[in-house]
Motif scaffolding. Sequence first.
Motif, short mmCIF file in Angstrom:
data_model
loop_
_atom_site.label_atom_id
_atom_site.label_comp_id
_atom_site.label_asym_id
_atom_site.label_seq_id
_atom_site.Cartn_x
_atom_site.Cartn_y
_atom_site.Cartn_z
N LYS A 27 0.89 -1.16 0.00
CA LYS A 27 0.00 0.00 0.00
C LYS A 27 0.93 1.21 0.00
O LYS A 27 1.70 1.40 0.93
CB LYS A 27 -0.90 -0.02 1.22
CG LYS A 27 -1.86 -1.18 1.20
CD LYS A 27 -2.69 -1.23 2.45
CE LYS A 27 -3.51 -2.50 2.42
NZ LYS A 27 -3.51 -3.18 3.70
N VAL A 28 0.86 2.00 -1.06
CA VAL A 28 1.83 3.08 -1.25
C VAL A 28 1.22 4.44 -0.99
O VAL A 28 0.04 4.66 -1.24
CB VAL A 28 2.46 3.03 -2.66
CG1 VAL A 28 3.20 1.73 -2.87
CG2 VAL A 28 1.40 3.22 -3.74
N GLY A 29 2.06 5.35 -0.48
CA GLY A 29 1.58 6.70 -0.27
C GLY A 29 2.68 7.62 0.21
O GLY A 29 3.78 7.19 0.55
N VAL A 30 2.34 8.91 0.23
CA VAL A 30 3.24 9.94 0.73
C VAL A 30 2.94 10.10 2.22
O VAL A 30 1.79 10.23 2.62
CB VAL A 30 3.05 11.27 -0.02
CG1 VAL A 30 3.93 12.36 0.55
CG2 VAL A 30 3.33 11.07 -1.51
N ASP A 31 3.99 10.10 3.03
CA ASP A 31 3.83 10.20 4.47
C ASP A 31 3.22 11.53 4.87
O ASP A 31 3.47 12.56 4.23
CB ASP A 31 5.20 10.03 5.14
CG ASP A 31 5.08 9.82 6.62
OD1 ASP A 31 4.88 8.65 7.02
OD2 ASP A 31 5.18 10.81 7.37
N ASP A 32 2.42 11.51 5.94
CA ASP A 32 1.77 12.73 6.42
C ASP A 32 2.77 13.79 6.88
O ASP A 32 2.43 14.96 6.99
CB ASP A 32 0.82 12.41 7.58
CG ASP A 32 -0.41 11.66 7.11
OD1 ASP A 32 -0.73 11.71 5.90
OD2 ASP A 32 -1.06 11.01 7.95
#
Length: 101
Positions: A27-32
């Motif tokens: 699950k990929v994403g830009v960190d908060d």
Amino acid sequence: NFGSGVGVLANSRLEVRNQGFSRFTAKVGVDDSARDAAHPVRFAVYGDGRLLASETARRGEAAKPIDVDVRGVAIVELVALAPNAPGEMLPISWGDAALRR
């Protein structure tokens, strides 16, 4: 939050050797914690140099699933690119990243 994963900065490449696994999932994403919400990060999974999957995400968006067939692939490459954000510190996550049988 993920139980496990790989956290790196955008504009990075990781190489994973595959020995008999059939799928790669994450699950990929830009960190908060990223300071930049404007520039997208392109997450790409390559198998032996061939593009297998890609997703694009920005800070604030929900993590996006990647699930690809890696049967017969010797080298899995995890690439995160943000070419329009030079010098920006964009921490990204390959959350719950796993090679599966």
